[in-house]
Design an enzyme around this catalytic site. Structure first.
Site, PDB file in Angstrom:
ATOM      1  N   HIS A   1       0.973  -1.145   0.216  1.00 23.38           N
ATOM      2  CA  HIS A   1       0.040   0.083   0.037  1.00 23.38           C
ATOM      3  C   HIS A   1       0.935   1.395   0.227  1.00 23.38           C
ATOM      4  O   HIS A   1       1.252   1.625  -1.022  1.00 23.38           O
ATOM      5  CB  HIS A   1      -1.025  -0.207   1.182  1.00 23.38           C
ATOM      6  CG  HIS A   1      -1.341   1.327   1.530  1.00 23.38           C
ATOM      7  ND1 HIS A   1      -2.803   1.760   0.405  1.00 23.38           N
ATOM      8  CD2 HIS A   1      -3.174   1.517   2.182  1.00 23.38           C
ATOM      9  CE1 HIS A   1      -3.717   2.247  -0.091  1.00 23.38           C
ATOM     10  NE2 HIS A   1      -4.360   2.321   1.670  1.00 23.38           N
TER      11      HIS A   1
ATOM     12  N   HIS B   1      -2.532  -1.214 -11.371  1.00 18.17           N
ATOM     13  CA  HIS B   1      -3.615  -0.354 -10.473  1.00 18.17           C
ATOM     14  C   HIS B   1      -4.389  -1.847 -10.093  1.00 18.17           C
ATOM     15  O   HIS B   1      -5.168  -2.109 -11.331  1.00 18.17           O
ATOM     16  CB  HIS B   1      -3.546   0.742 -10.924  1.00 18.17           C
ATOM     17  CG  HIS B   1      -4.490   1.182  -9.347  1.00 18.17           C
ATOM     18  ND1 HIS B   1      -6.102   1.009  -9.208  1.00 18.17           N
ATOM     19  CD2 HIS B   1      -3.805   2.389  -8.923  1.00 18.17           C
ATOM     20  CE1 HIS B   1      -5.815   1.247  -8.001  1.00 18.17           C
ATOM     21  NE2 HIS B   1      -4.349   2.668  -7.802  1.00 18.17           N
TER      22      HIS B   1
ATOM     23  N   ARG C   1      -2.973  11.301 -11.447  1.00 18.40           N
ATOM     24  CA  ARG C   1      -2.464  11.450 -10.203  1.00 18.40           C
ATOM     25  C   ARG C   1      -0.787  11.747 -11.010  1.00 18.40           C
ATOM     26  O   ARG C   1      -0.407  12.391 -10.750  1.00 18.40           O
ATOM     27  CB  ARG C   1      -2.477  11.324  -8.556  1.00 18.40           C
ATOM     28  CG  ARG C   1      -3.794  10.874  -8.352  1.00 18.40           C
ATOM     29  CD  ARG C   1      -4.540   9.833  -7.283  1.00 18.40           C
ATOM     30  NE  ARG C   1      -3.609   8.281  -7.205  1.00 18.40           N
ATOM     31  CZ  ARG C   1      -3.963   7.025  -6.702  1.00 18.40           C
ATOM     32  NH1 ARG C   1      -4.110   7.504  -5.412  1.00 18.40           N
ATOM     33  NH2 ARG C   1      -3.417   5.983  -7.027  1.00 18.40           N
TER      34      ARG C   1
ATOM     35  N   ASP D   1       2.947   6.058  -7.269  1.00 16.59           N
ATOM     36  CA  ASP D   1       3.855   5.887  -7.120  1.00 16.59           C
ATOM     37  C   ASP D   1       5.511   5.622  -7.932  1.00 16.59           C
ATOM     38  O   ASP D   1       5.900   6.062  -7.511  1.00 16.59           O
ATOM     39  CB  ASP D   1       3.778   4.864  -6.683  1.00 16.59           C
ATOM     40  CG  ASP D   1       2.720   4.335  -5.141  1.00 16.59           C
ATOM     41  OD1 ASP D   1       2.847   5.378  -4.376  1.00 16.59           O
ATOM     42  OD2 ASP D   1       1.692   3.609  -5.135  1.00 16.59           O
TER      43      ASP D   1
END
Length: 467
Positions: free
Chosen positions: A302, A348, A357, A403
């Site tokens: 996470h 994802h 994002r 990320d």
């Protein structure tokens, strides 16, 4: 001036075809709690009517693979604040990230380019785009609520240096429960209809205090315990946070506003949001509930993923250098995959497109650090990895997620302490988690208790379903 700006924003939105869907704050009040108090009875009645008419309506089915596969895809949660569309990405109360960057009010410090997280919090709670005055009122209120009790400061200052930043963060949030107005009201016998008010008070207090807690952790671990300084009442939440961390670069302030906004909420099924919701459903106060969520965020699957990406990128740069060709990058990625490794930052659980994002961070980098070698490496990977993953045929989503980019931006401005990055994520995620907890209590959602089966019982169910 703000009225003029709002008029311009509406004009721009109209030009983009957005204005018909825009919900601007209609109330002149800058008191967020008062605005919510007006909204909640109407929403309660809407949910009550909906459940009466459609309470027995089936909205999905559960397969054995879903049960063994981490409940992936099971429709089982109500989350009012955001929805994650596989093709469009996250929408906060119906607004995409580009919408929010265009419509939400900005800060008066830094360079004034990024929306205020305070404005997003108003949107998450009310579904309305706040005015500049309403966003600024949240900044002031959080500044007024930011002080942390002495026992929490003492605890943080006595933690050993080898205790992970997320462990310190979670422990401090748990200790802040000494200040819980919800817990005190519950034990005093407050009516259930008022639960949301005390959840709101705790949420506002906790969000206000998190930057100070997080900054003490950072200073203790990486800046020899130097003082974080006092909250500046003239600065907004992100600006004060950046200052307390020890960064006075105007662009870093904008990065904090961007980071704290885009990491705030991601539907209700991710580990941190779901854990917070689950624990709060037992009527644990918001501090205890969010601390539980942060323990989930600390997991490598996470919130720690951005560290893994940055570690991998650093290794890639050591091996390929700064002048790698596109063909050379393709060869490196193929060798990585054939060696049984994955490409961190790609794929994802829900999204089937480039994470918005990621895109807004890329736009930030293109403007602020276009020649940074690590950013160039991220860009080079973006050109080749999706096609390679598609050709490999194993990835349902070959596109980069959030990320893949965030660690590179933080490192560029001097925050190289990767173990700390998830704390920043946690400060941001409080906005979404707490907005949801407030609405959970406002709608009277009960304790969460799904039915579970052992494998023999599940085999019987499966056999009966085939008859």
């Amino acid at each position: 001036m703000s009225m003029f700006r709002n008029s311009i924003v509406k004009l721009v939105a109209s030009h983009q075809g957005l204005v018909s869907n825009c919900r601007y704050a209609t109330a002149a009040s800058t008191n967020l709690k008062a605005v919510l108090a007006n909204q909640i009875p109407e929403k309660q009645e809407e949910v009550k009517k909906f459940r009466k008419e459609h309470g027995s309506t089936k909205v999905g089915e559960v397969t054995v693979d879903m049960m063994y596969g981490g409940m992936r895809g099971i429709r089982g949660l109500v989350t009012e604040t955001s929805v994650l569309d596989p093709n469009e990405g996250i929408r906060f109360r119906g607004y995409s990230i580009p919408d929010c960057q265009e419509l939400l009010p900005r800060g008066n410090g830094g360079t004034g380019e990024q929306p205020l997280p305070e404005a997003l919090f108003w949107l998450l709670l009310t579904g309305e785009i706040p005015t500049q005055q309403q966003a600024d009122a949240i900044s002031k209120e959080w500044n007024d609520r930011a002080a942390i009790p002495n026992h929490v400061t003492t605890m943080l200052n006595n933690f050993p240096s080898n205790l992970h930043p997320m462990s310190q963060f979670s422990a401090a949030i748990t200790a802040l429960n000494s200040e819980s107005k919800f817990a005190k009201a519950y034990h005093s016998g407050v009516k259930k209809s008022q639960y949301w008010e005390y959840a709101y008070e705790d949420s506002m207090d906790m969000i206000a205090k998190l930057p100070t807690v997080a900054s003490i952790i950072y200073r203790n671990l990486y800046r020899e315990g130097s003082s974080v300084g006092a909250i500046d009442p003239k600065k907004d939440w992100s600006w004060n946070f950046a200052t307390m961390l020890g960064y006075d670069n105007a662009d870093f302030v904008e990065l904090m506003r961007l980071y704290l906004t885009i990491h705030s909420d991601h539907e209700g099924g991710n580990v941190s949001a779901h854990t917070t919701h689950l624990v709060a459903s037992a009527l644990s106060d918001p501090y205890l509930s969010f601390a539980a969520g942060m323990n989930g965020l600390a997991g490598p699957l996470h919130g720690l993923a951005n560290q893994e990406v940055l570690i991998w990128l650093t290794e890639v740069r050591k091996k390929v250098g700064d002048n790698i060709t596109e063909d050379g990058m393709k060869e490196f990625v193929w060798n990585t995959l054939k060696g049984g490794q994955v490409v961190p930052g790609y794929g994802h659980a829900v999204l089937r497109k480039t994470d918005p994002r990621y895109t807004c961070q890329r736009e930030f980098a293109l403007k602020k650090l276009p020649d940074d070698p690590m950013f160039k490496l991220v860009s080079a990977l973006y050109k080749v990895v999706p096609d390679i993953l598609l050709e490999q045929g194993k990835a349902a989503n070959p596109w980069p997620n959030v990320d893949a980019h965030s660690g590179v931006l933080l490192q560029y401005y001097g925050m190289t302490e990767m173990n700390y990055y998830t704390v920043l994520f946690g400060v941001s995620r409080a906005l979404g988690c707490m907005a949801s907890v407030i609405w959970d209590r406002a709608l009277g959602l009960p304790i969460e208790r799904p039915k579970s089966f052992d494998t023999p019982a599940l085999k019987k169910l499966a056999a009966a379903a085939k008859k």
